[in-house]
Design a protein around this motif. Structure first.
Motif, mmCIF file in Angstrom:
data_model
loop_
_atom_site.group_PDB
_atom_site.id
_atom_site.type_symbol
_atom_site.label_atom_id
_atom_site.label_comp_id
_atom_site.label_asym_id
_atom_site.label_seq_id
_atom_site.Cartn_x
_atom_site.Cartn_y
_atom_site.Cartn_z
ATOM 1 N N GLU A 1 0.828 -1.207 0.000
ATOM 2 C CA GLU A 1 0.000 0.000 0.000
ATOM 3 C C GLU A 1 0.863 1.257 0.000
ATOM 4 O OE1 GLU A 1 -3.277 2.198 2.947
ATOM 5 O OE2 GLU A 1 -2.319 0.305 3.531
ATOM 6 N N GLU A 2 1.956 1.236 0.766
ATOM 7 C CA GLU A 2 2.847 2.388 0.847
ATOM 8 C C GLU A 2 3.622 2.573 -0.453
ATOM 9 O OE1 GLU A 2 5.010 1.148 4.233
ATOM 10 O OE2 GLU A 2 3.469 1.755 5.669
ATOM 11 N N ARG A 3 4.039 1.476 -1.072
ATOM 12 C CA ARG A 3 4.754 1.569 -2.343
ATOM 13 C C ARG A 3 3.856 2.148 -3.432
ATOM 14 N NH1 ARG A 3 6.598 -4.037 -0.831
ATOM 15 N NH2 ARG A 3 8.646 -3.767 0.124
ATOM 16 N N LEU A 4 2.602 1.711 -3.451
ATOM 17 C CA LEU A 4 1.669 2.228 -4.448
ATOM 18 C C LEU A 4 1.397 3.718 -4.213
ATOM 19 C CD1 LEU A 4 -0.872 -0.740 -4.641
ATOM 20 C CD2 LEU A 4 0.788 -0.059 -6.393
ATOM 21 N N LEU A 5 1.325 4.108 -2.939
ATOM 22 C CA LEU A 5 1.135 5.516 -2.609
ATOM 23 C C LEU A 5 2.315 6.338 -3.126
ATOM 24 C CD1 LEU A 5 -0.309 7.847 -1.076
ATOM 25 C CD2 LEU A 5 1.037 7.161 0.944
ATOM 26 N N ALA A 6 3.521 5.852 -2.877
ATOM 27 C CA ALA A 6 4.715 6.567 -3.316
ATOM 28 C C ALA A 6 4.737 6.717 -4.837
ATOM 29 C CB ALA A 6 5.967 5.837 -2.845
ATOM 30 N N LYS A 7 4.386 5.655 -5.534
ATOM 31 C CA LYS A 7 4.386 5.696 -7.000
ATOM 32 C C LYS A 7 3.373 6.716 -7.504
ATOM 33 C CE LYS A 7 4.017 2.742 -11.089
ATOM 34 N NZ LYS A 7 3.776 1.371 -11.596
ATOM 35 N N ARG A 8 2.176 6.721 -6.922
ATOM 36 C CA ARG A 8 1.161 7.669 -7.373
ATOM 37 C C ARG A 8 1.592 9.111 -7.089
ATOM 38 N NH1 ARG A 8 -2.501 10.579 -4.969
ATOM 39 N NH2 ARG A 8 -2.436 9.474 -2.968
ATOM 40 N N ILE A 9 2.121 9.355 -5.897
ATOM 41 C CA ILE A 9 2.562 10.711 -5.557
ATOM 42 C C ILE A 9 3.627 11.179 -6.538
ATOM 43 C CG2 ILE A 9 3.762 12.115 -3.836
ATOM 44 C CD1 ILE A 9 2.445 10.363 -1.683
ATOM 45 N N TYR A 10 4.583 10.299 -6.836
ATOM 46 C CA TYR A 10 5.662 10.710 -7.736
ATOM 47 C C TYR A 10 5.134 11.010 -9.134
ATOM 48 C CZ TYR A 10 9.822 10.769 -10.586
ATOM 49 O OH TYR A 10 10.792 11.151 -11.484
ATOM 50 N N GLU A 11 4.230 10.189 -9.622
ATOM 51 C CA GLU A 11 3.679 10.429 -10.957
ATOM 52 C C GLU A 11 2.979 11.787 -11.021
ATOM 53 O OE1 GLU A 11 1.224 7.025 -11.541
ATOM 54 O OE2 GLU A 11 2.875 5.755 -12.278
ATOM 55 N N GLU A 12 2.328 12.163 -9.937
ATOM 56 C CA GLU A 12 1.603 13.428 -9.911
ATOM 57 C C GLU A 12 2.521 14.618 -9.637
ATOM 58 O OE1 GLU A 12 -1.511 12.898 -7.061
ATOM 59 O OE2 GLU A 12 -2.521 11.322 -8.223
ATOM 60 N N ALA A 13 3.629 14.394 -8.943
ATOM 61 C CA ALA A 13 4.530 15.495 -8.565
ATOM 62 C C ALA A 13 5.740 15.609 -9.471
ATOM 63 C CB ALA A 13 4.993 15.304 -7.117
ATOM 64 N N ARG A 14 5.942 14.657 -10.354
ATOM 65 C CA ARG A 14 7.187 14.559 -11.127
ATOM 66 C C ARG A 14 7.557 15.857 -11.829
ATOM 67 N NH1 ARG A 14 9.175 13.606 -16.107
ATOM 68 N NH2 ARG A 14 10.982 12.194 -16.276
ATOM 69 N N ASP A 15 6.616 16.487 -12.504
ATOM 70 C CA ASP A 15 6.934 17.700 -13.267
ATOM 71 C C ASP A 15 7.317 18.871 -12.366
ATOM 72 O OD1 ASP A 15 6.449 16.353 -15.597
ATOM 73 O OD2 ASP A 15 4.427 17.131 -15.877
ATOM 74 N N PHE A 16 6.953 18.793 -11.098
ATOM 75 C CA PHE A 16 7.320 19.835 -10.138
ATOM 76 C C PHE A 16 8.784 19.719 -9.729
ATOM 77 C CE2 PHE A 16 7.754 20.613 -5.490
ATOM 78 C CZ PHE A 16 7.636 22.000 -5.488
ATOM 79 N N TYR A 17 9.341 18.501 -9.745
ATOM 80 C CA TYR A 17 10.702 18.275 -9.272
ATOM 81 C C TYR A 17 11.735 18.686 -10.322
ATOM 82 C CZ TYR A 17 8.494 15.249 -5.724
ATOM 83 O OH TYR A 17 7.719 14.753 -4.716
#
Length: 617
Positions: A585-601
């Protein structure tokens, strides 16, 4: 070919450029720069010249006198077999008794040094923004160069940018003026260069710096003087600027303390730029124009300690530079030592001891991180085939600090201060390696090699037995309270009444990695650490909450990862979410957050996060 730097194609048998004249047209709509670079050498050179490049399109290479083409070979792009996944692509030019060469190029939207921000990604939300981050080996993605810290260059730069915007650089401002016919890069038509909605800003850097210290930012930037040689700049309007000016009001005192400890300040100005929150580092020590994350603005002046570190680089790092990234500790170990000496004078010994204590905890954490790659717990590392961003850690900072602190304890502070001043005066504006430092150390402190095991400190793995945990009343008190937490004791309001962010950071980092979820929530219900405006505190608490399985904090973890792009916060939070005993569950959360935040980084931060996913334990 005689390469000497594992991260550069530069050839030691070829001359280094001593000056680069840059003409840059910033195309915000295409997230690219159309430019030219005039490289000048100390003497005429015949034969091949090899430069570093990454994600650059080389349009032509010209003789500056006649503008006739010169033979060159450049591999095309990321799919080319000549492209190295770490170093990029060599640009090889054939010269015939040339003392200079003109290269016409265009950057790629995927440049690893450049982050182009849309108006919506900035504080003000009115204008776009772009900034560079060239450390460690990213200058080559802005312009072709010998991208090794062994090469020191002077430069001038002519930036053509949209008229509403302004630029700052790690250089002296020469002018802001109208564009002039005939001054553009050969790839930019005069009609485009001289468009009525464009302006030109010129800069000059007259002191030789390694390429990784090349820096600029362009956007809706305003500034305010906070000292006789310091001006703070920020994007985002009066509110950010005023907060920064308050936080860094004591900078001039720090500069004067640095001069008293380490010798004259050689860079004339010490200006500061507060960048948008996507900036991947706490600070970057670009000479004359330090770049800072907005997370260092804490409202209590403690963020000035990051400024103290970047200021200390003015002597150790910028003035004396590591020759390659394998000697990175010469930059960061010395600078961490110098930072703490400045903090001790300006903010007191207790504050400096807290810094040492936080660093001591961080150094032990790095031993765990690198337990299967102990090479990177050495001071002098071997990095052939290794991306320096992937092994960036606190080891060169904290183990380097401990090494210098060990020498100070051995010979006494007065003698070590005299040694430091002589070291800086001897090697200023040079790039050196670890062996050069050790020889200088042994020559100036006779017999030191018989008193301290220099080989163990430099080439040994782990933490040497004569490293030392700090000794101070406040440090001991906080660590003791942290050890009592496992038995359920939460600090009382009286015990923490005098604590600031650093005290809480030290406390949280000394707690067990995983405790009962009820203990974590009890701590937070009393002190609201998850809501702290100090990201050092908030991230340390959220890391503990994740490890303890407190799902109620996942929303705050997500907000934090989408709010700031500083790698100091991204690395522990993403690592805790995906590695070790992390749940699916935590790994999936991390993946989703990164996909949504990627362009910000920033691109460098993206690479770090993606490496965390790819090396999941």
């Amino acid at each position: 070919m005689a390469p000497f730097d594992p991260h550069s194609f530069a050839d030691s048998s070829q001359p280094f450029a001593t000056h680069i004249s840059l003409t840059l047209y910033l195309d915000f709509s295409g997230s690219s720069i159309h430019g030219s670079a005039l490289l000048t050498f100390p003497a005429p050179h015949s034969g091949p010249l090899t430069l570093d490049s990454r994600s650059l399109t080389i349009e032509s290479v010209l003789d500056p006198r006649s503008l006739s083409p010169l033979p060159f070979f450049a591999s095309s792009s990321t799919g080319d077999s000549a492209t190295d996944p770490i170093k990029g692509s060599p640009l090889t030019i054939t010269l015939a008794s040339h003392s200079s060469v003109l290269i016409v190029f265009c950057t790629s939207p995927s440049s690893s040094a450049l982050q182009w921000l849309s108006p919506a990604q900035t504080f003000s939300r009115y204008h776009p923004f772009v900034y560079t981050q060239c450390q460690s080996i990213h200058a080559r993605s802005v312009f072709p160069c010998q991208d090794t810290p062994a090469a020191r260059i002077r430069y001038s730069a002519r930036l053509n940018l949209p008229r509403p915007l302004s630029a700052v650089m790690s250089a002296s401002k020469v002018s802001r003026r109208e564009p002039v016919l005939g001054e553009a890069s050969p790839s930019v038509p005069d009609s485009v260069w001289c468009s009525h909605d464009r302006i030109v800003e010129e800069f000059s850097m007259n002191q030789p710096i390694p390429p990784y210290l090349f820096a600029f930012a362009v956007g809706d930037i305003d500034g305010r003087d906070i000292g006789p040689r310091t001006r703070v700049y920020a994007e985002g309007g009066a509110e950010v600027l005023e907060a920064a000016a308050r936080e860094f009001a004591g900078v001039e005192e720090m500069v004067m303390v640095g001069e008293s400890l380490f010798g004259p300040y050689e860079w004339e100005r010490f200006d500061l730029l507060v960048l948008p929150p996507s900036f991947p580092y706490g600070g970057m020590e670009n000479p004359r124009m330090v770049f800072l994350t907005p997370t260092v603005i804490k409202g209590d002046a403690t963020g000035a300690q990051v400024v103290a570190h970047e200021l200390a680089h003015s002597w150790t790092g910028n003035l004396i530079t590591n020759k390659t990234n394998e000697d990175f500790w010469l930059n960061e170990g010395f600078t961490t030592y110098a930072e703490r000496r400045i903090v001790e004078v300006v903010q007191g010994k207790e504050r400096a001891d807290l810094n040492i204590g936080i660093g001591w905890r961080g150094l032990h954490d790095e031993m765990i991180r690198f337990k299967d790659k102990m090479e990177f717990t050495k001071l002098k590392t071997k990095q052939e085939g290794v991306d320096p961003d992937d092994v960036y850690s606190q080891v060169p900072y904290e183990k380097g600090f401990q090494f210098l602190w060990r020498i100070e304890r051995q010979i006494g502070r007065p003698a070590f201060d005299e040694f430091l001043k002589k070291y800086i005066a001897t090697f200023k504006f040079q790039s050196i390696d670890t062996d050069t430092f050790l020889e200088f150390l042994k020559a100036n402190i006779p017999g030191i090699e018989n008193q301290i095991n220099l080989h163990l400190w430099v080439n040994g793995t782990g933490i040497p037995p004569d490293a030392m945990e700090p000794v101070s009343a406040i440090y001991t008190e906080i660590v003791s309270l942290a050890r009592e937490f496992i038995s359920g004791k939460v600090p009382t309001e009286e015990e923490v009444s005098h604590w600031h962010g650093q005290e809480w950071e030290l406390y949280l980092e000394n707690l067990p990695n995983s405790v009962e979820a009820s203990q974590v929530t009890a701590l937070d219900s009393r002190y609201r650490l998850s809501e702290s405006q100090d990201f050092e505190v908030k991230v340390a608490f959220l890391q503990l909450a994740i490890s303890s399985g407190c799902k109620e904090y996942f929303a705050e973890v997500e907000r934090t990862l989408k709010q700031v792009g500083r790698m100091k916060y991204l690395r522990p939070l993403y690592t805790t979410l995906v590695q070790g005993n992390a749940k699916e569950e935590e790994r999936l959360l991390a993946k989703r957050i990164y996909e949504e935040a990627r362009d910000f980084y920033h691109p460098i931060a993206r690479g770090v996060v993606e490496s965390i996913f790819s090396t999941r334990l």
